[in-house]
Design a protein around this motif. Sequence first.
Motif, PDB file in Angstrom:
ATOM      1  N   GLU A  83       0.835  -1.192   0.000  1.00 26.07           N
ATOM      2  CA  GLU A  83       0.000   0.000   0.000  1.00 26.07           C
ATOM      3  C   GLU A  83       0.875   1.249   0.000  1.00 26.07           C
ATOM      4  OE1 GLU A  83      -3.634   2.052   2.601  1.00 26.07           O
ATOM      5  OE2 GLU A  83      -2.678   0.202   3.304  1.00 26.07           O
ATOM      6  N   ILE A  84       0.631   2.129  -0.944  1.00 16.97           N
ATOM      7  CA  ILE A  84       1.285   3.432  -0.969  1.00 16.97           C
ATOM      8  C   ILE A  84       0.548   4.335   0.010  1.00 16.97           C
ATOM      9  CG2 ILE A  84       1.786   5.470  -2.371  1.00 16.97           C
ATOM     10  CD1 ILE A  84       2.063   3.557  -4.778  1.00 16.97           C
ATOM     11  N   THR A  85       1.259   4.823   1.006  1.00 19.17           N
ATOM     12  CA  THR A  85       0.612   5.652   2.037  1.00 19.17           C
ATOM     13  C   THR A  85       0.813   7.143   1.800  1.00 19.17           C
ATOM     14  OG1 THR A  85       2.520   5.642   3.540  1.00 19.17           O
ATOM     15  CG2 THR A  85       0.940   3.802   3.723  1.00 19.17           C
ATOM     16  N   ALA A  86       1.876   7.503   1.092  1.00 24.54           N
ATOM     17  CA  ALA A  86       2.106   8.893   0.694  1.00 24.54           C
ATOM     18  C   ALA A  86       2.578   8.876  -0.743  1.00 24.54           C
ATOM     19  CB  ALA A  86       3.125   9.570   1.592  1.00 24.54           C
ATOM     20  N   HIS A  87       2.057   9.802  -1.544  1.00 26.06           N
ATOM     21  CA  HIS A  87       2.310   9.830  -2.991  1.00 26.06           C
ATOM     22  C   HIS A  87       2.573  11.295  -3.340  1.00 26.06           C
ATOM     23  CE1 HIS A  87       2.164   8.186  -7.010  1.00 26.06           C
ATOM     24  NE2 HIS A  87       1.133   8.941  -7.383  1.00 26.06           N
ATOM     25  N   SER A  88       3.844  11.647  -3.452  1.00 22.27           N
ATOM     26  CA  SER A  88       4.257  13.047  -3.446  1.00 22.27           C
ATOM     27  C   SER A  88       4.776  13.476  -4.811  1.00 22.27           C
ATOM     28  CB  SER A  88       5.352  13.252  -2.398  1.00 22.27           C
ATOM     29  OG  SER A  88       4.940  12.767  -1.129  1.00 22.27           O
ATOM     30  N   PRO A  89       4.053  14.336  -5.527  1.00 20.15           N
ATOM     31  CA  PRO A  89       4.527  14.817  -6.829  1.00 20.15           C
ATOM     32  C   PRO A  89       5.814  15.623  -6.671  1.00 20.15           C
ATOM     33  CG  PRO A  89       2.199  15.347  -6.491  1.00 20.15           C
ATOM     34  CD  PRO A  89       2.743  14.905  -5.168  1.00 20.15           C
ATOM     35  N   LEU A  90       6.711  15.488  -7.632  1.00 22.66           N
ATOM     36  CA  LEU A  90       7.981  16.206  -7.581  1.00 22.66           C
ATOM     37  C   LEU A  90       8.522  16.369  -8.991  1.00 22.66           C
ATOM     38  CD1 LEU A  90      10.387  13.896  -8.155  1.00 22.66           C
ATOM     39  CD2 LEU A  90       9.796  13.244  -5.833  1.00 22.66           C
ATOM     40  N   SER A 139       7.748  13.255 -11.523  1.00 20.67           N
ATOM     41  CA  SER A 139       7.625  11.905 -10.982  1.00 20.67           C
ATOM     42  C   SER A 139       6.954  12.002  -9.616  1.00 20.67           C
ATOM     43  CB  SER A 139       8.996  11.231 -10.885  1.00 20.67           C
ATOM     44  OG  SER A 139       8.872   9.871 -10.534  1.00 20.67           O
ATOM     45  N   HIS A 140       7.121  10.958  -8.808  1.00 26.67           N
ATOM     46  CA  HIS A 140       6.569  10.918  -7.452  1.00 26.67           C
ATOM     47  C   HIS A 140       7.572  10.260  -6.511  1.00 26.67           C
ATOM     48  CE1 HIS A 140       2.739  11.463  -9.615  1.00 26.67           C
ATOM     49  NE2 HIS A 140       2.269  11.926  -8.472  1.00 26.67           N
ATOM     50  N   SER A 141       7.490  10.641  -5.249  1.00 26.42           N
ATOM     51  CA  SER A 141       8.110   9.881  -4.169  1.00 26.42           C
ATOM     52  C   SER A 141       6.995   9.165  -3.424  1.00 26.42           C
ATOM     53  CB  SER A 141       8.852  10.813  -3.210  1.00 26.42           C
ATOM     54  OG  SER A 141       9.217  10.134  -2.020  1.00 26.42           O
ATOM     55  N   ASP A 142       7.250   7.913  -3.033  1.00 28.17           N
ATOM     56  CA  ASP A 142       6.229   7.128  -2.338  1.00 28.17           C
ATOM     57  C   ASP A 142       6.733   6.632  -0.993  1.00 28.17           C
ATOM     58  OD1 ASP A 142       4.291   7.191  -4.451  1.00 28.17           O
ATOM     59  OD2 ASP A 142       5.443   5.626  -5.492  1.00 28.17           O
ATOM     60  N   SER A 143       5.869   6.732   0.016  1.00 32.45           N
ATOM     61  CA  SER A 143       6.012   5.912   1.218  1.00 32.45           C
ATOM     62  C   SER A 143       5.169   4.669   0.994  1.00 32.45           C
ATOM     63  CB  SER A 143       5.511   6.639   2.458  1.00 32.45           C
ATOM     64  OG  SER A 143       6.369   7.700   2.822  1.00 32.45           O
ATOM     65  N   ALA A 144       5.677   3.521   1.403  1.00 35.99           N
ATOM     66  CA  ALA A 144       4.967   2.275   1.114  1.00 35.99           C
ATOM     67  C   ALA A 144       5.060   1.310   2.275  1.00 35.99           C
ATOM     68  CB  ALA A 144       5.532   1.628  -0.155  1.00 35.99           C
ATOM     69  N   TYR A 145       3.976   0.555   2.453  1.00 39.04           N
ATOM     70  CA  TYR A 145       3.893  -0.452   3.522  1.00 39.04           C
ATOM     71  C   TYR A 145       3.429  -1.761   2.915  1.00 39.04           C
ATOM     72  CZ  TYR A 145       2.191  -2.970   7.638  1.00 39.04           C
ATOM     73  OH  TYR A 145       1.970  -3.915   8.609  1.00 39.04           O
ATOM     74  N   TYR A 146       4.134  -2.852   3.259  1.00 45.04           N
ATOM     75  CA  TYR A 146       3.671  -4.176   2.826  1.00 45.04           C
ATOM     76  C   TYR A 146       3.884  -5.176   3.948  1.00 45.04           C
ATOM     77  CZ  TYR A 146       8.477  -5.962   1.869  1.00 45.04           C
ATOM     78  OH  TYR A 146       9.778  -6.392   1.971  1.00 45.04           O
ATOM     79  N   THR A 147       3.246  -6.318   3.816  1.00 47.59           N
ATOM     80  CA  THR A 147       3.444  -7.404   4.778  1.00 47.59           C
ATOM     81  C   THR A 147       3.952  -8.637   4.047  1.00 47.59           C
ATOM     82  OG1 THR A 147       1.077  -7.923   4.596  1.00 47.59           O
ATOM     83  CG2 THR A 147       1.782  -6.617   6.476  1.00 47.59           C
ATOM     84  N   ASN A 158       5.216 -14.328   6.477  1.00 46.27           N
ATOM     85  CA  ASN A 158       5.253 -14.707   7.892  1.00 46.27           C
ATOM     86  C   ASN A 158       4.713 -13.630   8.812  1.00 46.27           C
ATOM     87  OD1 ASN A 158       5.935 -17.337   8.194  1.00 46.27           O
ATOM     88  ND2 ASN A 158       8.067 -17.006   8.767  1.00 46.27           N
ATOM     89  N   GLY A 159       4.115 -12.582   8.227  1.00 45.57           N
ATOM     90  CA  GLY A 159       3.470 -11.557   9.029  1.00 45.57           C
ATOM     91  C   GLY A 159       4.277 -10.314   9.271  1.00 45.57           C
ATOM     92  N   ALA A 160       5.548 -10.279   8.822  1.00 42.29           N
ATOM     93  CA  ALA A 160       6.370  -9.101   9.038  1.00 42.29           C
ATOM     94  C   ALA A 160       5.801  -7.906   8.289  1.00 42.29           C
ATOM     95  CB  ALA A 160       7.798  -9.359   8.584  1.00 42.29           C
ATOM     96  N   GLY A 161       5.825  -6.752   8.946  1.00 43.63           N
ATOM     97  CA  GLY A 161       5.478  -5.512   8.279  1.00 43.63           C
ATOM     98  C   GLY A 161       6.742  -4.798   7.836  1.00 43.63           C
ATOM     99  N   VAL A 162       6.681  -4.166   6.663  1.00 45.31           N
ATOM    100  CA  VAL A 162       7.825  -3.436   6.123  1.00 45.31           C
ATOM    101  C   VAL A 162       7.336  -2.059   5.693  1.00 45.31           C
ATOM    102  CG1 VAL A 162       9.654  -3.377   4.381  1.00 45.31           C
ATOM    103  CG2 VAL A 162       8.907  -5.575   5.346  1.00 45.31           C
ATOM    104  N   PHE A 163       7.965  -1.013   6.226  1.00 52.78           N
ATOM    105  CA  PHE A 163       7.597   0.345   5.858  1.00 52.78           C
ATOM    106  C   PHE A 163       8.829   1.094   5.399  1.00 52.78           C
ATOM    107  CE2 PHE A 163       6.868   4.895   7.170  1.00 52.78           C
ATOM    108  CZ  PHE A 163       5.953   5.186   6.156  1.00 52.78           C
ATOM    109  N   ALA A 164       8.704   1.770   4.249  1.00 54.03           N
ATOM    110  CA  ALA A 164       9.770   2.616   3.715  1.00 54.03           C
ATOM    111  C   ALA A 164       9.240   4.029   3.555  1.00 54.03           C
ATOM    112  CB  ALA A 164      10.256   2.079   2.370  1.00 54.03           C
ATOM    113  N   THR A 165       9.971   5.004   4.075  1.00 57.29           N
ATOM    114  CA  THR A 165       9.503   6.392   4.017  1.00 57.29           C
ATOM    115  C   THR A 165       9.618   6.987   2.621  1.00 57.29           C
ATOM    116  OG1 THR A 165      11.647   7.410   4.515  1.00 57.29           O
ATOM    117  CG2 THR A 165      10.267   6.730   6.390  1.00 57.29           C
ATOM    118  N   GLY A 166      10.609   6.552   1.831  1.00 58.20           N
ATOM    119  CA  GLY A 166      10.775   7.052   0.478  1.00 58.20           C
ATOM    120  C   GLY A 166      11.481   8.382   0.363  1.00 58.20           C
ATOM    121  N   THR A 167      11.967   8.939   1.467  1.00 55.38           N
ATOM    122  CA  THR A 167      12.685  10.209   1.435  1.00 55.38           C
ATOM    123  C   THR A 167      13.869  10.176   2.383  1.00 55.38           C
ATOM    124  OG1 THR A 167      12.595  12.580   1.911  1.00 55.38           O
ATOM    125  CG2 THR A 167      11.013  11.186   3.086  1.00 55.38           C
TER     126      THR A 167
END
Length: 454
Positions: free
Chosen positions: A357-364, A371-379, A382-391
């Motif tokens: 899931e893209i949680t932030a979608h920032s035009p630049l 283009s865009h910068s994205d923050s993204a979250y996935y699982t 085995n249930g691990a969550g992974v979040f990347a800020t993208g900046t």
Amino acid sequence: MTSRGPAPAVAGYADRVSVTPGEECGLYVSTTASSFRVSAFRVGWYGGTQARQVWSSGSIRGRVQPEPRFLPDTRTVRADWPRTLTFSTAGWPEGAYLLRLDADSGHQRYIPLIVRSTQGTHRTVLIHAPATWQAYNRWGGHSLYAGASGAYATRSLAVSFDRPYDADGAEKFMVYERAAVVLAERLGISLAYTTGIDVARDPQVLHGAAAVVCLGHDEYWTQEQRRNVTKARDAGTNVLFLGANTCFRRVRLEPGQTQPDRTVVCYKTSARSDPLYTTQPSLVTTDFRQAPAPDPESSLTGVLYEGYPTDAPYVVHAADHWLYEGTGVRPGDGFDHLVGVEYDRVTPAAPVPEPLEITAHSPLVCGGRRSHSDSAYYTAANGAGVFATGTMRWVEALMAGTPDGGRDHGMDARTRTFVTRTTENVLRAFAQGPAARHRPAARPNVSELYRTRT
């Protein structure tokens, strides 16, 4: 630090990037002063003081050390100084430390040192990034980016930890890591400390960890570090990427004069000159996404590094995501200057974990291209969550509008409040174990936001 003074005033390096509690460490110091002292400060919350002194030396006679060696085959600068002193870390708690050199002339420099954890079970493991610190280190006139002339063509192909860092001695740690350490300690969650170099050598600290945190600028990874962090994710350990451009360059560690893993090798665009190009392609030191063994970082991070430089607002998309709980944001809310100076985005053509899931979608705009910068979250399975800020400015934003925010790029207190609360949310959640078991699932939306290529 009150006064750095000219470069030769005082500088030094340690004989290792990390120690275990109680282990001895050697220092190599050069100074034009007649004497100097060393003080060790552990970085943390400490009621807002953000550091505590744990040790200091007596007065030590100063000396100007010999000129560094230059290894022409790889254009490597190596100080190879005689050892100045050895000290014990007995009684030092695990954590991130700054060793401050105080010359009697009044000038100062730092030497960073991690007192690493050997066990991380049920803890949040902070991974510091000395390989990236060293890649950008210009001490002696050479880094992985430029030679003495400033030209890329004369850059080092390998850089050594057997030399001081430039500037104040700890610039990358201070800008991209310190504020995250202070915040994590303030929360009171159970923490462990290590470095990417140690994770590559011995992944034991990741076994059973609740979470792994990669800090604000963690660009240079070995193949072994990536493999071990990926295994931890697949075993249910949450992973948090607080920067951008993470896991972009593949490096190799080689010995220095007296210790293993003291040289960071990265041929970059000269990959065909890497001695392993034909024999061990998976270890060739170029971008992870490049031949001869392409493996884009997005399969781990969920996002792909795209560009530099940019400066743009961070624009919230999924305002109701649990990451943003308590921030009061609404869809489309923006935070000026939070995206930069490098950024990542979700790139559907690259390997992307699902559900994501893209949680932030920032035009630049970068290099004249929209283009865009994205923050993204996935699982993960085995249930691990992974979040990347993208900046890359996320950790810097934790200091925005404060006396420590000297490089806050115009970010304000509102941005600091938003980034702080979001970071607190994810650290607290990830400390509880596999995020998919106790937080709402990712809601896939990549196809919605990237119906056409941007």
